[in-house]
Design a protein around this motif. Structure first.
Motif, short mmCIF file in Angstrom:
data_model
loop_
_atom_site.label_atom_id
_atom_site.label_comp_id
_atom_site.label_asym_id
_atom_site.label_seq_id
_atom_site.Cartn_x
_atom_site.Cartn_y
_atom_site.Cartn_z
N ARG A 120 15.35 -80.59 56.69
CA ARG A 120 15.26 -80.73 55.24
C ARG A 120 14.34 -79.65 54.70
N SER A 131 8.16 -79.11 46.15
CA SER A 131 6.76 -79.47 45.89
C SER A 131 6.52 -80.97 46.03
N GLY A 132 7.54 -81.72 46.44
CA GLY A 132 7.35 -83.16 46.61
C GLY A 132 7.28 -83.92 45.30
N PHE A 139 10.68 -88.51 42.98
CA PHE A 139 10.20 -89.88 43.20
C PHE A 139 11.02 -90.53 44.31
N ALA A 188 13.65 -85.48 49.86
CA ALA A 188 13.24 -84.42 50.80
C ALA A 188 12.77 -84.99 52.13
N SER A 236 13.57 -69.13 47.02
CA SER A 236 13.74 -70.52 46.60
C SER A 236 12.47 -71.35 46.55
N THR A 270 9.31 -76.47 42.84
CA THR A 270 9.90 -75.21 43.29
C THR A 270 11.23 -75.02 42.57
N GLY A 279 13.97 -76.85 44.55
CA GLY A 279 13.79 -78.30 44.47
C GLY A 279 14.23 -78.82 43.11
N GLY A 339 18.95 -81.67 39.90
CA GLY A 339 19.47 -81.68 38.53
C GLY A 339 18.37 -81.78 37.48
N THR A 340 17.26 -81.15 37.74
CA THR A 340 16.15 -81.17 36.75
C THR A 340 16.59 -80.55 35.43
N LYS A 382 14.74 -89.24 40.79
CA LYS A 382 13.92 -90.32 40.22
C LYS A 382 14.44 -91.66 40.72
#
Ligand SMILES: Cc1cc2nc3c(=O)[nH]c(=O)nc-3n(C[C@H](O)[C@H](O)[C@H](O)COP(=O)(O)OP(=O)(O)OC[C@H]3O[C@@H](n4cnc5c(N)ncnc54)[C@H](O)[C@@H]3O)c2cc1C
Length: 449
Positions: A50, A54-55, A58, A62, A91, A119, A122, A127-128, A402
């Motif tokens: 994986r 940046s974690g 929620f 990852a 990336s 990142t 990430g 889909g941010t 999320k």
């Protein structure tokens, strides 16, 4: 190969503390060849892989018990064409670092979400999105991707080269491969005029479409026990505007006072009081709502889009068809006072244009995003469950990063291209090298099409 597996069994945890894992191996590649080698070396060891961002998801998107690819040394802009705005980025670059580098080139990302700690890969992979009725999520700004596939090979994809892989991997949850570089279509740097003011929530809902259409970036926050919403409108300053006609930038002291002291330190203190004495929460929530104040200022786009978020929380967010927002908020207003555990944090509502990315929450429809939050350490399950049942009535799609409880069976009817995504995944990664428990829940096993 310079990256060595760390000898310890370090635990990986996400920002919100809602997911953790103990990878069998850690890798911190500095070169693309090391990423390829890490993927290839995992197979004989029977390990999954994986990529870590940046974690800030929620969900356990990852999480891995296999190889954790820490991409924090795989950063920076590789190539930039200031004429076309095409910029190729490694990336693991955070959105914050990218924004600063783009500034130096006179460029910017067309839209951003609320924070910039993620990142680039990430953020794209889940889909941010930000807000803006004429703009899609961050993945709509992508022109091409380079990926390391399960066999360790490197491929590039775009609308014209391997278009199916491109349609799948732009919001792909890391299920298809490790994204090594992203080519973004950036725009010339721009300035935003921010206007934030409290408004009765009924009024905001009554004017919702007009507000969404009339502003480049419109959103509102609403404390669920209060009557007031905080409406935020960010509009691009047209080139050649007269400086005296727009509000000035926020002075540094006021920025510090409002963002750090009021929105983080003071709000954090209120949250801690609420966590200690939960019966006070509705009053504290009304107090926060009543304390909402107006401000207007001008600033560089990336600084206006994002704000510091130091108070930790759990979050769920669903994209719903824009026309169903009124129903969702009305149901939430009915539900919140009946919750056993009161809610400390506001609801956030944003908008986005329809797009054509297979697993984008905005696929094929104009969306309103409804995000609900609870302060860390306070119970949230009943709230989040009720919210899920409300948005299920209007075919809500959960943000991939999320909290939500949907599985492949329930996600499939929400995404017209779900099966195509699974087919491309099965072709790209038949052995599930990039799998984890979250992917198995949301997509089923890698070979299952
Ligand atoms: C305080 C806060 C504010 C937020 N605000 C917003 C917001 O405004 N809008 C919004 O939409 N979301 C928001 N989010 C959610 C956040 O943007 C997403 O969860 C995002 O995925 C986090 O990015 P990350 O770098 O932390 O990735 P991670 O959470 O670490 O990883 C996310 C996924 O991406 C995969 N991945 C990472 N790197 C790669 C790679 N190189 N190749 C392939 N796959 C990869 C991971 O394996 C994982 O599946 C917020 C989250 C927090 C905590």
């Amino acid at each position: 190969m310079t990256s060595q597996p760390a000898p310890d069994r370090r635990v990986w945890k996400n920002w919100a503390g809602t997911a953790s894992a103990t990878p069998a191996r850690w890798c911190r590649p500095r070169h693309e060849a090391e990423i390829c080698a890490a993927v290839k070396d995992a197979a004989p060891a029977g390990l999954t892989v994986r990529a870590l961002g940046s974690g800030h998801s929620f969900t356990a998107a990852a999480a891995t018990s296999g190889v954790a690819l820490d991409l924090s040394a795989w950063t920076g802009i590789v190539a930039a064409d200031t004429r076309t705005g095409l910029v190729t980025v490694r990336s693991g670059t955070t959105l914050r670092a990218l924004g600063a580098e783009l500034d130096g080139l006179g460029l910017a990302m067309a839209n951003l979400g609320d924070i910039d700690a993620q990142t680039l890969a990430g953020a794209l992979s889940t889909g941010t999105h930000g807000t803006g009725a004429r703009l899609g999520g961050l993945a709509t700004q992508v022109e091409a991707l380079e990926l390391v596939l399960a066999d360790g090979s490197v491929v590039t994809c775009s609308a014209s080269s391997r278009p199916e892989l491109f349609a799948a991997a732009r919001v792909g949850l890391g299920a298809l491969g490790v994204i090594t570089t992203v080519t973004l279509r950036c725009v010339p740097s721009f300035t935003l005029v921010a206007d934030e003011r409290p408004m009765p929530v009924e009024e905001v809902l009554g004017q919702f479409d007009a507000l969404a259409e009339a502003n480049d970036h419109f959103e509102f926050y609403w404390f669920p026990y209060g009557r007031q919403a905080l409406v935020k409108r960010n509009n691009r300053l047209p080139a050649g505007s007269v400086a005296s006609a727009v509000p000035p930038p926020l002075p540094a002291w006021r920025r510090f006072w409002e963002f750090e002291v009021m929105e983080n330190a003071a709000f954090g203190a209120l949250c801690r009081v609420g966590r200690t004495v939960p019966r006070l929460i509705p009053s504290l929530n009304r107090l926060s709502s009543a304390a909402l104040s107006s401000r207007a200022y001008t600033g560089t786009s990336r600084k206006v889009f994002v704000t510091p978020r130091r108070v930790r929380f759990a979050e769920s967010e669903y994209a719903v068809p824009r026309e169903s927002l009124g129903h969702v908020i009305a149901e939430l207003r009915r539900a919140v006072p009946r919750l056993v555990d009161p809610v400390m944090f506001p609801v956030e509502v944003r908008v986005a244009a329809a797009d054509d990315i297979w697993l984008s929450t905005g696929y094929g429809r104009e969306s309103a995003y409804v995000a609900i939050h609870q302060y860390t350490g306070l119970p949230y399950q009943q709230y989040f469950d009720w919210f899920e049942s409300i948005v299920a009535e209007v075919a809500g799609r959960p943000h991939w990063g999320k909290l939500h409880s949907l599985d492949a069976r329930r996600l499939r009817p929400l995404y017209p291209r779900f099966d195509e995504f699974r087919r491309v995944r099965a072709e790209a990664d038949p052995d599930g090298r990039f799998g984890n428990a979250y992917l198995t829940r949301v997509f089923g096993p890698a070979h299952d099409i």
